[in-house]
Write a protein that holds these residues in place. Structure first.
Motif, PDB file in Angstrom:
ATOM      1  N   HIS A  84       0.796  -1.291  -0.262  1.00 59.72           N
ATOM      2  CA  HIS A  84      -0.355   0.129   0.112  1.00 59.72           C
ATOM      3  C   HIS A  84       0.936   1.323  -0.068  1.00 59.72           C
ATOM      4  N   ASP A 117      -6.229   2.818  -2.242  1.00 60.53           N
ATOM      5  CA  ASP A 117      -7.593   4.057  -1.952  1.00 60.53           C
ATOM      6  C   ASP A 117      -8.160   3.945  -2.760  1.00 60.53           C
ATOM      7  N   TYR A 190     -13.236   8.056   1.042  1.00 61.90           N
ATOM      8  CA  TYR A 190     -13.499  10.011   0.033  1.00 61.90           C
ATOM      9  C   TYR A 190     -14.102  10.180  -0.540  1.00 61.90           C
ATOM     10  N   HIS A 218      -9.501   0.768   1.206  1.00 62.38           N
ATOM     11  CA  HIS A 218      -9.858   1.781   2.322  1.00 62.38           C
ATOM     12  C   HIS A 218     -10.903   1.648   2.571  1.00 62.38           C
ATOM     13  N   HIS A 251      -4.387  -0.419   5.392  1.00 60.92           N
ATOM     14  CA  HIS A 251      -3.829   0.149   6.886  1.00 60.92           C
ATOM     15  C   HIS A 251      -4.909  -0.502   7.876  1.00 60.92           C
ATOM     16  N   ASP A 403       2.134   2.909   3.613  1.00 58.95           N
ATOM     17  CA  ASP A 403       0.896   3.519   3.067  1.00 58.95           C
ATOM     18  C   ASP A 403       1.659   5.341   2.369  1.00 58.95           C
TER      19      ASP A 403
END
Ligand SMILES: [Zn+2]
Length: 521
Positions: A84, A117, A190, A218, A251, A403
């Motif tokens: 990631h 993500d 997001y 994510h 994560h 990340d």
């Protein structure tokens, strides 16, 4: 008979013409280190490398080599794989030195994934050929991200796709899988991905599952922003089950004061799914602070409908100013207050939101809104509890990741820090566990062929580090210091780090995932 004669003759010639020298020659041999293969108990021995591949691994290997490296007292391990990251731009940079990814090489990371993500470039074919014309220091593989797919088809609006739009998005996932991506990534936290229903995500993830990909997410909520951490974990597991695809939770963490202490309950959910035979894994970065942007950390979700332009417009609308301020105030509380948010870049880089607010003689909410209006800076957000971090880390299905994202020391120090802090100092993991969950587990989880283990025939991605010195130097104050203690790194048989220094060799490759046979035209 003839065959036997030939073999005998060969042996005689070798013994006669080369004297006492062993008959076999390789390019590189790493001698006398403590070898961790990625799946076996460690032993004192050697790794022999010919060309781009590992030729042999074992004690006292009978080879001569053009180059012999003395590994006495050192740990020899498969090059680490970081599942990631956000280093796509660096890998495609015009600057050859940037493309070496020194921050990763100096930690022994030889492969990284991009497009996590739900981000990355929709033109995955371009991404996966880039290394041919722009040589890179490490190997990389890519996900296709939900974000650019949804933006291309629907834009940034908060609405569901119609049937034709859903079909177009499915085709984009399928096409990317056939170009060689690892799978489908989402960042449901997001906007505009957050506007998607579970069913929409299932429909797209199924296209990746059918072609042997992984769903990497994510999750929708790592905290108490919308559905809550627990329900977001349930959703990720359900997407995997309903779409018939392995799930990797990106994560994994319990973010914010409202969910501290929830790690055991989350672990129990993942364990329960795994007991049914479902493939569910997670990766984790070893830091109590996460990195994001000021907008994503503090602005309420409803205010982001329509993107940044719409957000800026809302700031000028006095009718909703109270509601907006209340939303920012609440998000600040969840993240531990203004002192727990460190601005990572721009004019106020290196100061906490609390310090900035004081200097501006404003309350933190007013200051945060002013900062977001000026630019969307990266922030470091101190929001995790060490007990949750350790609990997740102990699970055999949790891999090491960075990340990597600008402004946070995790770019330069994640693997080294996990070793120094959680293996060496605290004993949360053994060295063997740390290595396996930074290499073989990651290769197996995502289907990276012939990497992640030191064994004959594998690509020669190798790290050699001093167990007494391997550590991160990057900190929240100085996030861009290279790690120390890695003396040698081999990427595809080429020395990328030698004697603790970068050689400048760019031996990395773009790794294409092979889709399930018959699943692509
Ligand atoms: Zn993320």
């Amino acid at each position: 008979m003839r065959l036997v004669g030939k073999v005998a003759l060969g042996a005689v010639i070798a013994g006669w013409s080369l004297g006492a020298a062993p008959a076999r020659q390789v390019d590189l041999i790493i001698r006398g280190g403590t070898v961790y293969t990625g799946s076996d108990a460690p032993f004192l021995g050697d790794v022999a490398i010919s060309g781009e591949r590992v030729r042999a691994v074992g004690p006292n290997l009978p080879f001569t080599a053009r180059r012999v490296i003395d590994a006495k007292g050192m740990v020899v391990a498969p090059g680490f794989i970081d599942p990631h990251t956000h280093i796509g731009e660096q890998l495609a940079s015009r600057d050859a030195a940037t493309r070496l990814i020194p921050a990763f090489l100096m930690q022994g990371v030889t492969t990284a994934f991009i497009g996590n993500d739900g981000g990355g470039d929709l033109d995955v074919a371009k991404v996966l050929v880039s290394a041919r014309t722009k040589p890179v220091g490490i190997n990389y593989a890519a996900f296709v991200g939900f974000g650019p797919i949804r933006e291309q088809v629907i834009g940034k609006a908060d609405r569901a796709p119609d049937a034709a739009e859903l079909q177009r998005m499915r085709a984009l996932v399928a096409g990317a899988m056939c170009q060689g991506v690892l799978g489908f990534s989402t960042g449901l936290y997001y906007a505009p991905q957050s506007f998607a229903s579970t069913a929409e995500v299932v429909a797209l993830a199924r296209e990746a599952g059918r072609r042997g990909g992984t769903y990497d997410s994510h999750i929708r909520d790592e905290s108490s922003y919308s559905v809550g951490l627990s329900a977001a974990i349930d959703e990720a597991i359900a997407i995997g089950r309903d779409a018939g695809i392995p799930v990797n939770i990106s994560h994994i963490k319990a973010l914010g004061v409202d969910v501290h202490g929830q790690a055991p309950a989350i672990i129990a959910k993942v364990e329960a799914a795994r007991r049914t035979g479902q493939r569910v894994t997670a990766d984790q970065y070893p830091w109590s602070a996460s990195g994001t942007t000021l907008t994503a950390a503090l602005m309420p979700g409803w205010a982001l409908d329509g993107g940044r332009a719409a957000l800026l417009k809302r700031f000028r609308n006095s009718a909703i100013a109270g509601r907006l301020r209340a939303g920012v105030q609440e998000n600040l509380r969840k993240r531990g207050g203004a002192a727990a948010l460190l601005i990572a870049e721009g004019k106020f880089g290196g100061r906490t939101l609390e310090q900035v607010a004081k200097a501006r003689r404003e309350d933190p909410v007013t200051a945060a809104i002013a900062l977001v209006r000026a630019e969307d800076a990266a922030v470091v957000s101190f929001n995790q509890d060490e007990r949750d971090i350790a609990a997740f880390m102990r699970q055999p299905w949790v891999m090491t990741s960075s990340d990597a994202f600008t402004g946070h020391p995790r770019v330069y120090g994640s693997f080294a820090r996990k070793y120094r802090k959680y293996v060496s100092a605290q004993g949360v993991l053994s060295l063997r566990e740390f290595i396996e969950r930074s290499s073989a587990l990651t290769a197996d989880t995502f289907g990276i062929e012939a990497r992640g283990r030191l064994k004959p025939g594998a690509y020669a991605d190798v790290v050699l580090f001093d167990p007494n010195r391997y550590a991160e130097r990057a900190s929240y104050d100085q996030p861009t210091l290279l790690a120390e203690g890695v003396s040698m790194v081999v990427v595809n048989g080429v020395l990328a780090v030698d004697g603790g220094r970068l050689t400048g060799q760019a031996a990395g490759r773009a790794l294409k995932h092979r889709p399930t046979p018959g699943s692509c035209p």
